[in-house]
Design a protein around this motif. Sequence first.
Motif, PDB file in Angstrom:
ATOM      1  N   LYS A 152      -2.885 -30.918 -18.026  1.00  0.00           N
ATOM      2  CA  LYS A 152      -2.958 -29.661 -18.773  1.00  0.00           C
ATOM      3  C   LYS A 152      -1.590 -29.024 -18.929  1.00  0.00           C
ATOM      4  N   TYR A 153      -0.884 -28.851 -17.831  1.00  0.00           N
ATOM      5  CA  TYR A 153       0.408 -28.172 -17.905  1.00  0.00           C
ATOM      6  C   TYR A 153       1.465 -29.030 -18.590  1.00  0.00           C
ATOM      7  N   ALA A 154       1.396 -30.338 -18.434  1.00  0.00           N
ATOM      8  CA  ALA A 154       2.345 -31.200 -19.126  1.00  0.00           C
ATOM      9  C   ALA A 154       2.149 -31.122 -20.640  1.00  0.00           C
ATOM     10  N   MET A 155       0.905 -31.082 -21.088  1.00  0.00           N
ATOM     11  CA  MET A 155       0.656 -30.958 -22.526  1.00  0.00           C
ATOM     12  C   MET A 155       1.082 -29.592 -23.047  1.00  0.00           C
ATOM     13  N   LEU A 156       0.834 -28.552 -22.270  1.00  0.00           N
ATOM     14  CA  LEU A 156       1.269 -27.221 -22.692  1.00  0.00           C
ATOM     15  C   LEU A 156       2.783 -27.145 -22.798  1.00  0.00           C
ATOM     16  N   ALA A 157       3.477 -27.804 -21.878  1.00  0.00           N
ATOM     17  CA  ALA A 157       4.942 -27.788 -21.932  1.00  0.00           C
ATOM     18  C   ALA A 157       5.455 -28.538 -23.155  1.00  0.00           C
ATOM     19  N   LEU A 158       4.902 -29.722 -23.416  1.00  0.00           N
ATOM     20  CA  LEU A 158       5.355 -30.485 -24.578  1.00  0.00           C
ATOM     21  C   LEU A 158       4.967 -29.812 -25.880  1.00  0.00           C
ATOM     22  N   ASN A 159       3.914 -29.005 -25.876  1.00  0.00           N
ATOM     23  CA  ASN A 159       3.567 -28.259 -27.077  1.00  0.00           C
ATOM     24  C   ASN A 159       4.672 -27.292 -27.481  1.00  0.00           C
ATOM     25  N   CYS A 160       5.446 -26.854 -26.512  1.00  0.00           N
ATOM     26  CA  CYS A 160       6.523 -25.903 -26.808  1.00  0.00           C
ATOM     27  C   CYS A 160       7.726 -26.576 -27.456  1.00  0.00           C
ATOM     28  N   ILE A 161       7.949 -27.859 -27.212  1.00  0.00           N
ATOM     29  CA  ILE A 161       9.114 -28.547 -27.770  1.00  0.00           C
ATOM     30  C   ILE A 161       8.725 -29.584 -28.810  1.00  0.00           C
ATOM     31  N   CYS A 162       7.534 -30.146 -28.700  1.00  0.00           N
ATOM     32  CA  CYS A 162       6.983 -31.053 -29.713  1.00  0.00           C
ATOM     33  C   CYS A 162       5.668 -30.439 -30.175  1.00  0.00           C
ATOM     34  N   PRO A 163       5.644 -29.774 -31.308  1.00  0.00           N
ATOM     35  CA  PRO A 163       4.456 -29.011 -31.697  1.00  0.00           C
ATOM     36  C   PRO A 163       3.213 -29.889 -31.776  1.00  0.00           C
ATOM     37  N   ALA A 164       2.097 -29.311 -31.317  1.00  0.00           N
ATOM     38  CA  ALA A 164       0.772 -29.943 -31.397  1.00  0.00           C
ATOM     39  C   ALA A 164       0.693 -31.248 -30.621  1.00  0.00           C
ATOM     40  N   THR A 165       1.418 -31.353 -29.511  1.00  0.00           N
ATOM     41  CA  THR A 165       1.291 -32.546 -28.676  1.00  0.00           C
ATOM     42  C   THR A 165      -0.120 -32.676 -28.115  1.00  0.00           C
ATOM     43  N   SER A 166      -0.740 -31.546 -27.778  1.00  0.00           N
ATOM     44  CA  SER A 166      -2.110 -31.590 -27.253  1.00  0.00           C
ATOM     45  C   SER A 166      -3.076 -32.170 -28.275  1.00  0.00           C
ATOM     46  N   THR A 167      -2.911 -31.809 -29.535  1.00  0.00           N
ATOM     47  CA  THR A 167      -3.774 -32.368 -30.577  1.00  0.00           C
ATOM     48  C   THR A 167      -3.494 -33.851 -30.769  1.00  0.00           C
ATOM     49  N   LEU A 168      -2.222 -34.240 -30.713  1.00  0.00           N
ATOM     50  CA  LEU A 168      -1.860 -35.644 -30.848  1.00  0.00           C
ATOM     51  C   LEU A 168      -2.508 -36.490 -29.752  1.00  0.00           C
ATOM     52  N   TYR A 184       4.054 -26.600 -11.716  1.00  0.00           N
ATOM     53  CA  TYR A 184       5.312 -27.342 -11.545  1.00  0.00           C
ATOM     54  C   TYR A 184       5.474 -28.379 -12.642  1.00  0.00           C
ATOM     55  N   ASN A 185       4.379 -28.959 -13.109  1.00  0.00           N
ATOM     56  CA  ASN A 185       4.439 -29.953 -14.174  1.00  0.00           C
ATOM     57  C   ASN A 185       4.696 -29.336 -15.542  1.00  0.00           C
ATOM     58  N   PHE A 186       4.625 -28.028 -15.639  1.00  0.00           N
ATOM     59  CA  PHE A 186       5.039 -27.356 -16.876  1.00  0.00           C
ATOM     60  C   PHE A 186       6.552 -27.233 -16.944  1.00  0.00           C
ATOM     61  N   ILE A 187       7.171 -27.044 -15.816  1.00  0.00           N
ATOM     62  CA  ILE A 187       8.627 -26.812 -15.793  1.00  0.00           C
ATOM     63  C   ILE A 187       9.389 -28.124 -15.934  1.00  0.00           C
ATOM     64  N   ILE A 202      12.322 -19.954 -19.098  1.00  0.00           N
ATOM     65  CA  ILE A 202      10.891 -19.986 -18.807  1.00  0.00           C
ATOM     66  C   ILE A 202      10.549 -18.767 -17.962  1.00  0.00           C
ATOM     67  N   VAL A 203       9.568 -18.015 -18.418  1.00  0.00           N
ATOM     68  CA  VAL A 203       9.102 -16.832 -17.691  1.00  0.00           C
ATOM     69  C   VAL A 203       7.631 -17.040 -17.351  1.00  0.00           C
ATOM     70  N   LEU A 204       7.309 -16.984 -16.079  1.00  0.00           N
ATOM     71  CA  LEU A 204       5.935 -17.137 -15.605  1.00  0.00           C
ATOM     72  C   LEU A 204       5.338 -15.757 -15.405  1.00  0.00           C
ATOM     73  N   LEU A 205       4.365 -15.389 -16.232  1.00  0.00           N
ATOM     74  CA  LEU A 205       3.674 -14.108 -16.122  1.00  0.00           C
ATOM     75  C   LEU A 205       2.405 -14.338 -15.301  1.00  0.00           C
ATOM     76  N   LEU A 206       2.449 -13.941 -14.035  1.00  0.00           N
ATOM     77  CA  LEU A 206       1.386 -14.274 -13.082  1.00  0.00           C
ATOM     78  C   LEU A 206       0.612 -13.029 -12.686  1.00  0.00           C
ATOM     79  N   ASP A 207      -0.704 -13.178 -12.573  1.00  0.00           N
ATOM     80  CA  ASP A 207      -1.535 -12.072 -12.085  1.00  0.00           C
ATOM     81  C   ASP A 207      -1.328 -11.836 -10.598  1.00  0.00           C
ATOM     82  N   ASN A 208      -1.055 -12.901  -9.850  1.00  0.00           N
ATOM     83  CA  ASN A 208      -0.879 -12.802  -8.402  1.00  0.00           C
ATOM     84  C   ASN A 208       0.508 -13.328  -8.029  1.00  0.00           C
ATOM     85  N   TRP A 233      15.413 -24.480  -7.880  1.00  0.00           N
ATOM     86  CA  TRP A 233      16.497 -25.405  -8.209  1.00  0.00           C
ATOM     87  C   TRP A 233      16.641 -25.605  -9.726  1.00  0.00           C
ATOM     88  N   PHE A 234      15.661 -25.133 -10.499  1.00  0.00           N
ATOM     89  CA  PHE A 234      15.709 -25.313 -11.941  1.00  0.00           C
ATOM     90  C   PHE A 234      16.430 -24.135 -12.598  1.00  0.00           C
TER      91      PHE A 234
END
Length: 1155
Positions: A460-476, A753-756, A772-778, A790-791
């Motif tokens: 899930k997070y890997a696809m969301l990350a690639l969607n930001c740099i390669c559009p519609a990777t999740s659909t692909l 972590y797999n998003f970053i 990258i900004v992580l907007l977290l509820d907790n 380290w990133f």
Amino acid sequence: MVDLESEVPPLPPRYRFRDLLLGDQGWQNDDRVEVEFYMNENTFKERLKLFFIKNQRSSLRIRLLNFSLKLLSCLLYIIRVLLDDPSQQHGCKELIRGCSSQNNTSSKIDWSPIIWVNRSLPLWGLQVSVASISLLETTLLSYLSYKGNIWEQVVRIPFLLEIINAIPFIITIFWPALRNLFIPVFLNCWLAKHALENMINDLHRAIQRTQSAMFNQVLILISTLLCLIFTCICGIQHLERAGNKLTLFDSLYFCIVTFSTVGFGDVTPKIWPSKLLVVIMICVALVVLPIQFEQLAYLWMERQKSGGNYSRHRAQTEKHVVLCVSSLKIDLLMDFLNEFYAHPRLQDYYVVILCPTEMDVQVRRVLQIPMWSQRVIYLQGSALKDQDLLRAKMDDAEACFILSSRCEVDRPAADHQTILRAWAVKDFAPNCPLYVQILKPENKFHIKFADHVVCEEEFKYAMLALNCICPATSTLITLLVHTSRGQEGQQSPEQWQKMYGRCSGNEVYHINLEESVFFAEYEGKSFTYASFHAHKKFGVCLIGVRREDNKNILLNPGPRYIMSASDICFYINITKEENSAFKKQEQHRKNHLSRSFYHGPSRLPVHSIIASMGTVAIDLQDTGCRSPSAATLTLPSEAGKGGRRPSIAPVLELADSTALHTCDLLSDQSEDETTPSDEEVSNGLEYLKGYPPYSPYIGSSPTFCHLLHEKVPFCCLRLDKGCQHNYYEDAKAYGFKNKIIIVAAETAGNGLYNFIVPLRAYYRPKKELNPIVLLLDNPPDMHFLDAICWFPMVYYMVGSIDNLDDLLRCGVTFAANMVVVDKESTMSAEEDYMADAKTIVNVQTLFRLFSSLSIITELTHPANMRFMQFRAKDCYSLALSKLEKKEREKGSNLAFMFRLPFAAGRVFSISMLDTLLYQSFVKDYMISITRLLLGLDTTPGSGFLCSMKITEDDLWIRTYARLYQKLCSSTGDIPIGIYRTESQKLTTSESQISISVEEWEDTKDNKEQFNYRSNHRNSTSSDQSDHPLLRRKSMQWARRLSRKVPRHSAKSAEKISQQRMNLYKRSERQELAELVKNRMKHLGLSTTGYDEMNDHHNTLSYILINPSPDTRLELNDVVYLIRPDPLSYVPNSATSRKSSFCNAIGQDTREETQL
């Protein structure tokens, strides 16, 4: 000497050899006492009880002997009846004379044939022997079962029947005159029934098999019915000896006719005792049989709920798989069945579902459909019980799928249940292949033994990350892992839907090179050469290979990889090669080559065809190592060539060291990588490349990334709070050069972590890294902060997307992407599909407030994608909704694919990736290929997924085939698809599918409609007032339904309502804008970025996977590429130059390549 020998003490009676070795001489003083345990079992009664009752096998033999004796006694009775002659009287003379005198007085019934029978001496001896043995066994078992109450043993019905049938035979031994006395031996059938029930119980116990209540109940019912009929037959026959003198067959005929309620009346009892017996037997049958049938019906209903058993014979002759789930929902079931049975080779498989809960009503209805009822078997049971695994015949199953319950609020607990199920199945059936779905990545290492594992949060997070740099990777990825024939949308008048639906049928297949028609001729050629020419000739896209002696799959290993005959080739195509037919079209090709003019979009000019074939040797671009000033592919120079069209270099069969853009990665002079600016040095932004020193969970694949020289203090990771190192309190104050990527999540799980990692991979140029900004509820845990510190440019902020101030502080006004992750706390809802309600409403609010923001959303249920960017009155959205329903009625697995947010890659559901696990049963390589595409795994020599954008300078290439050749000949990239964005122009076909308006408009309206069709765009936003045609069609639709408003008044009302709607919309926009601006001013933020935001949602985007070679390239097309691993070009001596290597990989690895 004799004295010494006489002094040696004698050995003790139980002297041990150990004592002799150890020199133990104190045995005389040994006061130990030998204790014998379980002395009570050494008594004679206990030994008999152990043999006759407790021991399973001996007890089974005793009961089998008892059953045989009872059947033998019944058989002897039948023999006696057949040999008997009622006219002969063989009883005691005094008794017969007494009976005759009574008959003379009453002259009604002759009782002597009833009391006395003809029994021969051998038959009498056999019956006496059987009776003696039976009585002895019954007495012994009663003695062994005695527990202090003798009457409990005596008054039992089996004991009383035994006394009635055995004692008279014992008496005849001592009183021979009674040898011919009638004894109702046929009652032994009831004792045989009782022995049979006990024998079946012991049999189940002896073979360690689960007792089948259904089998036992059916057995009891049949035996009861047989005993009733046999008793009635024998009783009527014997009593009628004094009447009609019926034979056994006549008595059988009478009983069958009577019990079946037919009653012909040709055979009837004559005397009153036989009539009384018939009445008694009918009453007994009316009482006993309904009780038995009721119990049988109850057990049948219970069996229907639990599913019964899967036949062992069927398991050994047919193939089946087992699906283990916590709770079975209709969506999960249909996704599994549609995907599993989409493959032709699986049509004969059975699916056994093992679920601990009772079958749902919807599931029950689906499984009653003939298509599924013959192939799907539902068993209610637990995978942790060996009995239930035995019912499912897990040891004979071809595979076991174990799925987690993603709707659980406590997702770690759901993973724990999955782990226990996997362990139980592995313990019970070690050879059964396991396909396991896990939710949390930290739990993966518990199920490493499984053959295939899919971790939901990782993907899930890997696809969301690639969607930001390669559009519609999740659909692909979703389209690649779904089985489809490419028939979706072919009946639609929309051209983009036809192309999109046809290309969605492309999937990944494999074949051995030496057995392939596609690739056999490329043995000994380079991988790039084989990929290009296979696509040019057959239209297939070769994306990867695997050596015979290596388990690792290599995606685009590059032009230096030489194909061998034993290689396994992985390619993208509509169907696999085995299901394809090949037709030679040389004559057709010659006819095309003979034409020198361009005749439509599907045909190419002669010089374009020649160039695409790689035969032009003039005006070739310099393929040497690029200079630092020309880091991207440039257009060939046309100076001095008389304005000739540029050409493309041919793809070489073997790699040429001078033709590869490898350069020397160890001596890279790219300014981007090796010469940091003074500002970067002063701010400490100089990065290095290496492996992250800390991983938040076990099992994460190491990835080469951009890292900091020193980890950032935890206080500096907080975006909205200053510390002693910096005083920034919002994203705007940091002054980032690139737009930021915001991730809104509930908690900082290890999967985040797999998003970053993909966004900080080594092949991404440093200047293109997005903050990258992580907007977290907790607040996040410390171990997670240890992993991300380290990133570079990774921050977090505690807040929620419900709060506008939090969104503005984290920089939503200048964000490149906003990623919204579905919250785990909303997973469980009273109504399943309401789990996404909060996420959908929040995203809709973001869509209204920040209309140009690119929002990527994850949902739980794919059906809820229709609510993303919802427009209640948009005609085009309504038309797409109708199209989706039509595709679902046709049985499409991808009915939701035409929804604009999904086609554009703005929304996806992780449940779509369930098919990835199902496909792995047939394609065991799909999980590995998907992990390589998403960057979850990095194999040395394997390429990675990236993208490039077609600009105006690249349109000279014109077609996808020429682009394929250009990339293969220059950089070695392999294109796999196109992401295309088009304006929603309202054409005649669109109006036809959107609304059917009756042809009653006047000529003026038709002209106005034509003008609007040619000049206006169809709105996909909620602002319909900006597009008068849509508003006019809505008004026409309203007028057609009402039929009461005059034409002229309707037109005037339409104009007035349109003006009011425009004013209302403008005021709503202004109100939203003022709200945002006021909050930004209150927070001390600049409003300049927000003023420039406009509504750009009047476009549609879609993906073309492996399009045809003659597909025309369009401006702003994004091409998906599999780029070779830059590290594969590094010489072996590079290991000694580690320091320079860390800063030398950016030149060939840009995300966007300009041609």
